[in-house]
Structures are given as C-alpha cells and as structure tokens.
Write an enzyme that holds these catalytic residues in place. Structure first.
Site, PDB file in Angstrom:
ATOM      1  N   SER A 128      18.771  19.280   0.235  1.00 36.61           N
ATOM      2  CA  SER A 128      17.691  20.185  -0.161  1.00 36.61           C
ATOM      3  C   SER A 128      17.728  21.466   0.650  1.00 36.61           C
ATOM      4  CB  SER A 128      16.352  19.470   0.068  1.00 36.61           C
ATOM      5  OG  SER A 128      15.275  20.378   0.021  1.00 36.61           O
ATOM      6  N   TYR A 154       9.629  14.696   5.108  1.00 37.85           N
ATOM      7  CA  TYR A 154      10.566  14.701   3.971  1.00 37.85           C
ATOM      8  C   TYR A 154      11.771  15.587   4.291  1.00 37.85           C
ATOM      9  CZ  TYR A 154      12.875  16.495  -0.142  1.00 37.85           C
ATOM     10  OH  TYR A 154      13.853  16.897  -1.010  1.00 37.85           O
ATOM     11  N   LYS A 158      16.154  14.795   5.071  1.00 37.83           N
ATOM     12  CA  LYS A 158      17.348  15.441   4.515  1.00 37.83           C
ATOM     13  C   LYS A 158      18.248  15.952   5.647  1.00 37.83           C
ATOM     14  CE  LYS A 158      16.413  14.719   0.212  1.00 37.83           C
ATOM     15  NZ  LYS A 158      17.164  13.666  -0.515  1.00 37.83           N
TER      16      LYS A 158
END
Length: 342
Positions: A128, A154, A158
């Site tokens: 991302s 979150y 990544k």
C-alpha cells in the site's frame, strides 16, 4: 510460458481479489481462491463465474490456520501466490491493533512459510502507498521515497510485511517477491457483476458517495476544506480496480519470466491526483444526482496530498492505467444501482 498452472489468490473473494481472479482467468491462468469470507461475501463468487463463464476453484480456509492452509498447498501445484488476505480499515486498526497484527502478519508468514517449503517461487504481495505516510518534500512519490512511520496499525502491518519479505529474501530463500504499493483503488467491474461490498458502514470515500447517491446513507461530511491543495480538500491518486487487478497479472507474468531471487517494490497508480471535491463533482455529473454533504473538521492522520510516480511500473511491468476516474465512478454507480435493484 505455461499459464495453465495454478495461482493461489488469498482473499480472492474480496474487492481487489475478485477483480484480479477475473483478470487471471482472462489471461490464461487458473486461480484458486482462498477465503474464509470473514470480510467478503460468497455472492462475489457467483459474479466471477458469470463474468468468466466458468466455475472458479474456491477453498474456504482462514489464511492464519497453518494446518488447513497446508492441505491446500498439498492439493495444488502452485506456480505463484498473490497474497491479499488482510484486514484493511485504518480507523478500525487503531481500535483493534492486536487483531490487525495477528491477522495481517500471521497470514503473510504462513504463506511465505509454505511457499518456501513447497517450492513456490513467485509471490505478489498486496502492499500500500500508506508505507510512504505524509510525503515530505514532494506530493509525488516514487519507490525510493522515504518510508515514514506508519500513522496506523494497518499501515504498519504493510511496512512490517515488506520488512519480513526483505528478511526472507536476504536469508537466501528461493523466492521472488513483488510488493505492489497501490494507491486508492475505486470502481467496479464494467459488467456490474462484482464490485466493492463494504460490510457495515463503508470506510472508503467512493462507496460513501454512491451509498448516499442511492439513499442507503443520508448525508456525508468532507473533513477539512483549508488544506494547501487545489480546492482545500485532500487529494489522492484514485485508480480503477480493474487496472489494479491487471497490474497483478502483469506482475505475475514478470516474476515467472525472471530468474534469481529478490524483492522488488512497484507503485500502482495513475500518476494523477483528484481531490475529494472533484470526486464528488464527477459523481454528481455521472449520476445526475445531487449529494447532501457538508464540511467538517480535519481528521487526524489524514495525508493531505499524495500520488504515484508510475515510471517504474511502465518500465518493468509494461503496465499503466487504462481507465479514468470518470470510468471508475460510472462503474461504481452502476454497481450500486445493481445492488439496490437486487
């Protein structure tokens, strides 16, 4: 190149996963969807089957369940893995960090573990643009732009995911990995047979817009109108989900054609920014529907303006986006209308 071999697609019933499965089939691959339908709906499988005219292979397994995952690796001789399965809501990750770390990190570790054990050399990781955080000196980020401290658990999963992959490759493991850092996927398949299906209240902007347009939600807020941007609202690189899906196929093609073992990072975006206000205006024009919205205070953690330098994707993968933001908004609206009629 023999494309009839199996590609494992974890989270393949989800939003980007389902569109990627369609693109894989279109390009001669045989995808195997692995999904426990915790964050996806089984109706997406019907949509994939209707679009492709064939029954896609599905295994209902939690990617964090190593023993059950192993049975799937024993069943198929995989040519490659595309790993989507992960929680992805920024706000929820702040409230439930352990759930995000457990699911997102353990799922990745299990897949890498079994890939190495079973000799699956080609691995595409769904990363991302959140790894770049708030870009410091430029609104346009390339793959060498500094990785900032993540502003959510979150985003951190990544970053940590990419670090794990780097460590695995450095250890000499026989695996080639492509980290696709995508920007803001929006839209739906042009057939309106699959699209984004948020469970509960949507977190992403376009589903909020279309659900307001169709009357499922009543009123929306735009957080902040005094940013240093074209119209005071935040700017993002919105990219059609079908373009994102196609990038995964091009990525798998590229990995399979390569020798050696390495990890590569590639941005997936359009290279153009669109503001929140511009997206609302595009929707109102496409749908001929006026939205009920108002400005609200800035949200902490929101990146002001970011879009992709996509040079590397063109050079290495021979890939670039083909569809416009208008196309994405139109397809999203058609999808929303279909959901309402169903």
């Amino acid at each position: 190149m023999n494309k009839s071999k199996y590609i494992l697609v974890t989270g393949g019933a989800g939003y980007i996963g389902s569109h990627t499965v369609v693109e894989l089939i279109k390009n001669g691959y045989t995808p195997v969807i692995l999904d426990d339908f915790r964050n996806a709906q089984e109706t997406s499988i019907n949509g994939i089957n209707a679009i492709t005219g064939q029954d896609v292979i599905v295994r209902k397994v939690d990617v964090c369940d190593l023993l059950k995952l192993k049975t799937v690796f024993n069943e198929f001789d995989f040519e490659g893995i595309i790993h989507f399965a992960a929680y992805k809501a920024v706000g929820e990750s702040v409230e439930k960090p352990l759930s995000y770390y457990r699911n997102n990190i353990m799922g990745l570790v299990n897949c890498l573990d079994l890939a190495i054990e079973k000799g699956v050399e080609n691995f595409v990781f769904s990363s991302s643009c959140t790894v770049y955080g708030e870009p410091e000196n430029s609104k346009v980020v390339n793959e060498n732009s500094p990785i900032q401290k993540a502003n959510s658990p979150y985003g951190n999963t990544k970053q940590v995911g990419e670090e794990i992959i780097e460590d695995v490759v450095t250890s000499g493991a026989p695996i080639r990995v492509l980290n696709l850092r995508y920007f803001n996927p929006i839209g739906a398949h042009s057939s309106a047979l699959i699209g984004e299906l948020p469970i509960g209240k949507p977190n992403n902007l376009l589903p909020v817009i279309t659900q307001n347009g169709v009357g499922k939600l009543n009123g929306m807020t735009v957080n902040g109108n005094d940013y240093d941007t074209v119209d005071g609202t935040c700017v993002r690189d919105y990219i059609h989900v079908s373009d994102v899906a196609n990038a995964h196929v091009k990525g798998m093609d590229w990995l399979i054609a390569n020798d050696g073992f390495f990890a590569e990072n590639i941005n997936i975006g359009t290279g153009r920014g669109t503001s929140i206000l511009e997206l609302i205006n595009i929707f109102e024009n496409v749908s001929e529907t006026k939205l009920n919205w108002k400005y609200a205070a800035r949200r902490s953690g929101d990146v002001v303006e970011i879009y992709a330098d996509v040079t590397k994707a063109k050079q290495i993968l021979n890939w670039q986006s083909q569809l416009s933001v208008n196309d994405a908004v139109r397809d999203s609206w058609n999808w929303e209308l279909k959901l309402k009629n169903d």
